[in-house]
Design a protein around this motif. Structure first.
Motif, PDB file in Angstrom:
ATOM      1  N   MET A   1     -49.256  27.916  -4.135  1.00  0.00           N
ATOM      2  CA  MET A   1     -49.990  29.040  -3.585  1.00  0.00           C
ATOM      3  C   MET A   1     -50.390  29.983  -4.724  1.00  0.00           C
ATOM      4  SD  MET A   1     -48.744  31.857  -0.758  1.00  0.00           S
ATOM      5  CE  MET A   1     -47.371  30.786  -0.348  1.00  0.00           C
ATOM      6  N   ASP A   2     -51.698  30.212  -4.910  1.00  0.00           N
ATOM      7  CA  ASP A   2     -52.125  31.086  -5.987  1.00  0.00           C
ATOM      8  C   ASP A   2     -52.100  32.542  -5.529  1.00  0.00           C
ATOM      9  OD1 ASP A   2     -54.426  31.537  -4.455  1.00  0.00           O
ATOM     10  OD2 ASP A   2     -55.636  30.129  -5.602  1.00  0.00           O
ATOM     11  N   GLY A   3     -52.438  33.435  -6.457  1.00  0.00           N
ATOM     12  CA  GLY A   3     -52.358  34.855  -6.165  1.00  0.00           C
ATOM     13  C   GLY A   3     -53.247  35.297  -5.027  1.00  0.00           C
ATOM     14  N   ARG A   4     -54.459  34.760  -4.959  1.00  0.00           N
ATOM     15  CA  ARG A   4     -55.382  35.166  -3.905  1.00  0.00           C
ATOM     16  C   ARG A   4     -54.889  34.732  -2.539  1.00  0.00           C
ATOM     17  NH1 ARG A   4     -61.385  33.801  -6.480  1.00  0.00           N
ATOM     18  NH2 ARG A   4     -61.280  35.299  -8.227  1.00  0.00           N
ATOM     19  N   GLU A   5     -54.405  33.506  -2.452  1.00  0.00           N
ATOM     20  CA  GLU A   5     -53.904  33.003  -1.177  1.00  0.00           C
ATOM     21  C   GLU A   5     -52.676  33.789  -0.737  1.00  0.00           C
ATOM     22  OE1 GLU A   5     -52.364  28.841   0.903  1.00  0.00           O
ATOM     23  OE2 GLU A   5     -52.909  28.887  -1.222  1.00  0.00           O
ATOM     24  N   PHE A   6     -51.816  34.107  -1.693  1.00  0.00           N
ATOM     25  CA  PHE A   6     -50.621  34.878  -1.379  1.00  0.00           C
ATOM     26  C   PHE A   6     -51.008  36.259  -0.857  1.00  0.00           C
ATOM     27  CE2 PHE A   6     -46.799  37.364  -2.120  1.00  0.00           C
ATOM     28  CZ  PHE A   6     -45.775  36.468  -1.816  1.00  0.00           C
ATOM     29  N   ALA A   7     -51.946  36.913  -1.556  1.00  0.00           N
ATOM     30  CA  ALA A   7     -52.381  38.243  -1.149  1.00  0.00           C
ATOM     31  C   ALA A   7     -53.037  38.216   0.231  1.00  0.00           C
ATOM     32  CB  ALA A   7     -53.343  38.818  -2.175  1.00  0.00           C
ATOM     33  N   ALA A   8     -53.808  37.170   0.504  1.00  0.00           N
ATOM     34  CA  ALA A   8     -54.493  37.061   1.792  1.00  0.00           C
ATOM     35  C   ALA A   8     -53.507  36.868   2.936  1.00  0.00           C
ATOM     36  CB  ALA A   8     -55.487  35.909   1.755  1.00  0.00           C
ATOM     37  N   SER A   9     -52.314  36.385   2.621  1.00  0.00           N
ATOM     38  CA  SER A   9     -51.299  36.130   3.649  1.00  0.00           C
ATOM     39  C   SER A   9     -50.387  37.331   3.869  1.00  0.00           C
ATOM     40  CB  SER A   9     -50.438  34.925   3.237  1.00  0.00           C
ATOM     41  OG  SER A   9     -51.229  33.778   3.019  1.00  0.00           O
ATOM     42  N   ARG A  10     -50.573  38.390   3.121  1.00  0.00           N
ATOM     43  CA  ARG A  10     -49.642  39.516   3.165  1.00  0.00           C
ATOM     44  C   ARG A  10     -49.688  40.236   4.515  1.00  0.00           C
ATOM     45  NH1 ARG A  10     -51.190  41.801  -1.204  1.00  0.00           N
ATOM     46  NH2 ARG A  10     -49.700  40.651  -2.485  1.00  0.00           N
TER      47      ARG A  10
ATOM     48  N   ALA B   1     -44.057  45.283   2.846  1.00  0.00           N
ATOM     49  CA  ALA B   1     -44.978  44.160   2.682  1.00  0.00           C
ATOM     50  C   ALA B   1     -44.190  42.857   2.605  1.00  0.00           C
ATOM     51  CB  ALA B   1     -45.808  44.339   1.419  1.00  0.00           C
ATOM     52  N   TYR B   2     -44.727  41.811   3.233  1.00  0.00           N
ATOM     53  CA  TYR B   2     -44.055  40.513   3.181  1.00  0.00           C
ATOM     54  C   TYR B   2     -45.062  39.398   3.424  1.00  0.00           C
ATOM     55  CZ  TYR B   2     -44.234  40.457   8.333  1.00  0.00           C
ATOM     56  OH  TYR B   2     -44.658  40.454   9.644  1.00  0.00           O
ATOM     57  N   VAL B   3     -44.663  38.192   3.017  1.00  0.00           N
ATOM     58  CA  VAL B   3     -45.426  36.972   3.282  1.00  0.00           C
ATOM     59  C   VAL B   3     -44.464  35.982   3.901  1.00  0.00           C
ATOM     60  CG1 VAL B   3     -46.570  34.995   2.209  1.00  0.00           C
ATOM     61  CG2 VAL B   3     -47.150  37.314   1.481  1.00  0.00           C
ATOM     62  N   GLU B   4     -44.911  35.222   4.868  1.00  0.00           N
ATOM     63  CA  GLU B   4     -44.047  34.220   5.476  1.00  0.00           C
ATOM     64  C   GLU B   4     -44.754  32.875   5.563  1.00  0.00           C
ATOM     65  OE1 GLU B   4     -43.985  34.230  10.119  1.00  0.00           O
ATOM     66  OE2 GLU B   4     -43.543  36.284   9.452  1.00  0.00           O
ATOM     67  N   ARG B   5     -43.942  31.821   5.508  1.00  0.00           N
ATOM     68  CA  ARG B   5     -44.422  30.448   5.610  1.00  0.00           C
ATOM     69  C   ARG B   5     -43.435  29.649   6.444  1.00  0.00           C
ATOM     70  NH1 ARG B   5     -48.599  31.826   3.879  1.00  0.00           N
ATOM     71  NH2 ARG B   5     -49.937  30.922   2.275  1.00  0.00           N
ATOM     72  N   GLY B   6     -43.925  28.733   7.272  1.00  0.00           N
ATOM     73  CA  GLY B   6     -43.069  27.823   7.996  1.00  0.00           C
ATOM     74  C   GLY B   6     -42.613  28.365   9.343  1.00  0.00           C
ATOM     75  N   GLU B   7     -41.798  27.547  10.006  1.00  0.00           N
ATOM     76  CA  GLU B   7     -41.260  27.889  11.315  1.00  0.00           C
ATOM     77  C   GLU B   7     -39.786  27.532  11.365  1.00  0.00           C
ATOM     78  OE1 GLU B   7     -43.553  25.788  14.202  1.00  0.00           O
ATOM     79  OE2 GLU B   7     -45.386  26.957  13.840  1.00  0.00           O
TER      80      GLU B   7
ATOM     81  N   ALA C   1     -36.183  42.865 -10.368  1.00  0.00           N
ATOM     82  CA  ALA C   1     -36.811  44.090 -10.861  1.00  0.00           C
ATOM     83  C   ALA C   1     -38.133  43.764 -11.558  1.00  0.00           C
ATOM     84  CB  ALA C   1     -35.883  44.806 -11.840  1.00  0.00           C
ATOM     85  N   PHE C   2     -39.119  44.636 -11.392  1.00  0.00           N
ATOM     86  CA  PHE C   2     -40.475  44.475 -11.904  1.00  0.00           C
ATOM     87  C   PHE C   2     -41.265  43.433 -11.109  1.00  0.00           C
ATOM     88  CE2 PHE C   2     -38.768  46.613 -15.603  1.00  0.00           C
ATOM     89  CZ  PHE C   2     -39.833  47.329 -16.128  1.00  0.00           C
ATOM     90  N   MET C   3     -40.603  42.674 -10.241  1.00  0.00           N
ATOM     91  CA  MET C   3     -41.256  41.578  -9.545  1.00  0.00           C
ATOM     92  C   MET C   3     -41.612  42.016  -8.123  1.00  0.00           C
ATOM     93  SD  MET C   3     -40.739  39.491 -12.133  1.00  0.00           S
ATOM     94  CE  MET C   3     -40.635  37.733 -11.872  1.00  0.00           C
ATOM     95  N   ASN C   4     -41.994  41.059  -7.285  1.00  0.00           N
ATOM     96  CA  ASN C   4     -42.167  41.278  -5.855  1.00  0.00           C
ATOM     97  C   ASN C   4     -42.100  39.921  -5.168  1.00  0.00           C
ATOM     98  OD1 ASN C   4     -44.999  40.222  -5.860  1.00  0.00           O
ATOM     99  ND2 ASN C   4     -45.443  42.118  -6.960  1.00  0.00           N
ATOM    100  N   GLY C   5     -42.430  39.862  -3.891  1.00  0.00           N
ATOM    101  CA  GLY C   5     -42.299  38.617  -3.158  1.00  0.00           C
ATOM    102  C   GLY C   5     -43.074  37.450  -3.747  1.00  0.00           C
ATOM    103  N   TYR C   6     -44.083  37.743  -4.554  1.00  0.00           N
ATOM    104  CA  TYR C   6     -44.876  36.689  -5.209  1.00  0.00           C
ATOM    105  C   TYR C   6     -43.997  35.785  -6.072  1.00  0.00           C
ATOM    106  CZ  TYR C   6     -48.815  34.722  -7.928  1.00  0.00           C
ATOM    107  OH  TYR C   6     -49.726  33.890  -8.519  1.00  0.00           O
ATOM    108  N   GLN C   7     -42.871  36.296  -6.506  1.00  0.00           N
ATOM    109  CA  GLN C   7     -41.943  35.501  -7.306  1.00  0.00           C
ATOM    110  C   GLN C   7     -41.525  34.214  -6.583  1.00  0.00           C
ATOM    111  OE1 GLN C   7     -38.209  37.491  -8.065  1.00  0.00           O
ATOM    112  NE2 GLN C   7     -37.409  35.854  -9.350  1.00  0.00           N
TER     113      GLN C   7
END
Length: 287
Positions: A1-10, A21-27, A37-43
């Motif tokens: 998942m690239d940055g744009r796709e991740f951001a679009a899923s936020r 803010a969060y992103v989720e995948r799956g069921e 630290a310095f990071m976010n869910g994109y990690q």
């Protein structure tokens, strides 16, 4: 998942501590991922892609990080971070979770597990703050730089100079292959920290709040934790020595034998997502 796709899923959840803010995948059963630290869910983008076959994976932005929004009076220390994670789960109607943490997020995961053990189905800790090693001595220079120069100046340098971001003074000590760290990834992590004075202020408060009392005070609760626990640790980490993995393994009754990830550093879950994903799938299957 690239940055744009991740951001679009936020997505966003309105809670008392802030707009998280969060992103989720799956069921299925929920797995909750705590970043560093310095990071976010994109990690966690590649790990959650790997694990979404078995879990509804939620990677959220801690208070003072990423795209989460908090007020100027909102506490952002480890206790507040753990309470915010609980508030997010309440807002989403989620009861129990598989918890995964890295770096300072691993410390927050410990505080969360200690304060809400009934909500923890399983626990995975990778290189992170543990007991008295919080913050680690090697991170003290970064804390002093934030105290003296301000978070805006530090983040501005990281954003404007990729060579600096890859250096030992930037992220170089936390990645096994810092030369592969892209400008896009640095921007995904650091850009939101300076997107507004409020976000910069919250991040700065977080960095300056780091102290050992939060991880020390949960030691007793960890010794009573019944959740199956995976401890996977990079062996080449100047911040989080391997001995702290074995401290955790000795403290948590249901901990499995430590998995040593040879040559890896703090943020190895980003560099070796398939390995961590496979370990998590095994933990969840057997646990």
């Amino acid at each position: 998942m690239d940055g744009r796709e991740f951001a679009a899923s936020r997505l966003f959840a309105d809670t008392v501590p802030g707009r998280i803010a969060y992103v989720e995948r799956g069921e299925g059963p929920v797995a909750l991922f705590f970043h560093g630290a310095f990071m976010n869910g994109y990690q966690w983008r590649s790990v959650i892609e790997r694990c979404s076959q078995a879990r509804r994976c939620i990677a959220f932005d801690n208070l003072g990080h990423g795209h989460t929004e908090v007020g100027s009076g909102q506490a952002v220390d480890f206790d507040a971070q753990a309470a915010a994670a609980a508030a997010l789960l309440d807002a989403l109607g989620v009861d129990r979770v598989d918890v995964v943490g890295n770096d300072s997020g691993g410390a927050i995961a410990q505080v969360f597990a200690a304060s809400s053990p009934e909500r923890v189905r399983s626990l995975c800790l990778t290189n992170c703050d543990v007991y008295t090693n919080c913050p680690p001595a090697a991170f003290e220079r970064s804390i002093e730089a934030v105290r003296e120069r301000g978070a805006a100046a530090i983040c501005g340098r990281l954003l404007s100079d990729l060579r600096f971001a890859r250096s030992r003074a930037g992220f170089g000590l936390t990645f096994e292959r810092p030369e592969e760290l892209s400008a896009e990834t640095v921007d995904a992590y650091v850009g939101p920290l300076v997107a507004s004075p409020e976000r910069t202020g919250a991040f700065e408060r977080f960095i300056l709040s780091l102290e050992p009392r939060y991880t020390v005070q949960v030691a007793g609760a960890l010794r009573r934790l019944e959740a199956p626990t995976l401890i996977a640790w990079g062996t080449d980490d100047v911040f989080f020595d391997l001995k702290w993995a074995y401290w955790l393994a000795g403290a948590i009754p249901a901990a499995r034998p430590v998995v040593e990830v040879h040559g890896a550093r703090t943020f190895w879950p980003e560099e070796r997502p398939q390995l961590l994903g496979d370990l998590l799938l095994e933990l969840w299957t057997e646990g």
